[in-house]
Write an enzyme that holds these catalytic residues in place. Structure first.
Site, short mmCIF file in Angstrom:
data_model
loop_
_atom_site.label_atom_id
_atom_site.label_comp_id
_atom_site.label_asym_id
_atom_site.label_seq_id
_atom_site.Cartn_x
_atom_site.Cartn_y
_atom_site.Cartn_z
N ASP A 141 110.14 -43.64 24.34
CA ASP A 141 109.55 -44.23 23.52
C ASP A 141 108.69 -46.09 24.33
O ASP A 141 108.74 -46.80 23.49
CB ASP A 141 110.37 -45.20 22.50
CG ASP A 141 109.93 -46.06 21.39
OD1 ASP A 141 109.03 -45.38 20.36
OD2 ASP A 141 110.58 -46.48 20.62
N LYS A 144 102.78 -44.10 25.13
CA LYS A 144 102.57 -42.75 24.25
C LYS A 144 102.09 -41.66 25.20
O LYS A 144 102.26 -40.50 25.54
CB LYS A 144 102.46 -42.18 22.80
CG LYS A 144 102.81 -43.05 22.19
CD LYS A 144 104.31 -43.54 21.86
CE LYS A 144 104.71 -44.62 21.64
NZ LYS A 144 105.93 -44.85 21.16
N ASP A 169 110.14 -40.45 20.64
CA ASP A 169 110.34 -41.12 19.29
C ASP A 169 108.72 -41.09 19.36
O ASP A 169 107.96 -40.75 20.39
CB ASP A 169 110.65 -42.67 19.16
CG ASP A 169 110.26 -43.77 18.20
OD1 ASP A 169 109.97 -42.30 16.57
OD2 ASP A 169 110.02 -44.38 17.73
N ASN A 170 108.01 -40.96 18.20
CA ASN A 170 107.08 -40.56 17.74
C ASN A 170 105.88 -40.12 18.47
O ASN A 170 104.84 -40.30 18.42
CB ASN A 170 105.93 -42.67 18.52
CG ASN A 170 107.17 -43.87 17.53
OD1 ASN A 170 107.25 -44.41 18.63
ND2 ASN A 170 106.72 -44.42 17.03
N GLU A 199 108.95 -45.84 11.60
CA GLU A 199 109.83 -47.35 11.37
C GLU A 199 108.92 -48.57 10.06
O GLU A 199 107.91 -49.15 10.45
CB GLU A 199 109.73 -47.97 12.68
CG GLU A 199 109.35 -48.50 13.51
CD GLU A 199 108.22 -47.50 14.30
OE1 GLU A 199 108.55 -46.44 14.08
OE2 GLU A 199 107.88 -48.01 15.67
#
Ligand code: SAM
Ligand code: MG
Length: 214
Positions: A141, A144, A169-170, A199
């Site tokens: 996380d 990226k 994540d993401n 989120e």
């Protein structure tokens, strides 16, 4: 003197969470970030998926890439079995200083080792300097564009074993296209998408769970 967002998040914890109660820390941060000020925590909705993966894997060793204020750190550590250890990496000292206080407020200092520095520098030191054999679970996380190079680095450094789980994540927002393409097409991973939302928003995002097959 102006405060920073992480300082205000810590303030919300100190005002609304009970010392030694990790769930109340998580709740205080979610409430603040949903109602007052957005922040890049994994958040409550994806946090539930994170919780279920942590519980399923029941890891003894966890690596988290990207601590920020320690929201997911607290979330993960609160679910770990006794004697399990979570190492979390953060290269921004201003965030690390806040995260240490959030972790202490939750009463989880014994389970968590927050290491300040860049993932690319620290991953190669995990075995010799941090006494790690392999990680059972890795939560990705951080920035990226680092997911893919750091995954390859963890492989090269022998930090993944057959059955190690990567949870990223993401993967949709902001998105990690090169990483997704890699884990989904490599025969060395078995990969699965968990659809959710960015989120504190209604924008699609999700977590990718990838089991390393060795
Ligand atoms: N995992 C946290 C949570 O859900 O509560 C949020 C982490 S935030 C999205 C990403 C964090 O990674 C930032 O605090 C940033 O400073 C840190 N970061 C980004 N790239 C990094 C790297 N290569 N090494 C260490 N930390 C990094
Ligand atoms: Mg995130």
């Amino acid at each position: 003197t102006q405060s920073t967002r992480p300082q205000r998040i810590l303030g919300a914890v100190q005002q609304n969470a009970t010392r030694g109660d990790p769930r109340s820390v998580v709740r205080a941060i979610d409430q603040y970030c949903r109602n007052q000020e957005w922040a890049m925590n994994v958040g409550d909705e994806k946090g539930c998926i994170l919780d279920s993966v942590v519980s399923e894997v029941n890891p003894a060793t966890v690596l988290e890439l990207g601590t920020y204020c320690g929201y997911s750190t607290v979330r993960i550590a609160s679910l770990l079995p006794p004697h399990a250890k979570l190492i979390t990496l953060e290269f921004n000292p201003e965030f690390a200083v806040i995260a240490r206080q959030v972790i202490a407020w939750a009463g989880l200092e014994d389970k968590i080792q927050l290491v300040e520095g860049a993932s690319g520098d620290l991953i190669p030191k995990m075995k010799e300097q941090f006494g790690v054999e392999t990680f059972d679970l890795v939560f990705l996380d951080h920035w990226k564009d680092r997911y893919l190079p750091d995954t390859k680095l963890m492989e090269e450094c022998g930090l993944l074993r057959k059955g190690s789980v990567l949870l990223a994540d993401n993967v949709i927002c902001p998105g990690t296209p090169d990483y997704l393409e890699f884990v989904r097409s490599s025969p060395r991973y078995e990969s699965q998408y968990f659809k959710s939302h960015l989120e504190y928003t209604k924008v699609e995002d999700g977590l990718e769970k990838s089991v390393f097959l060795g």
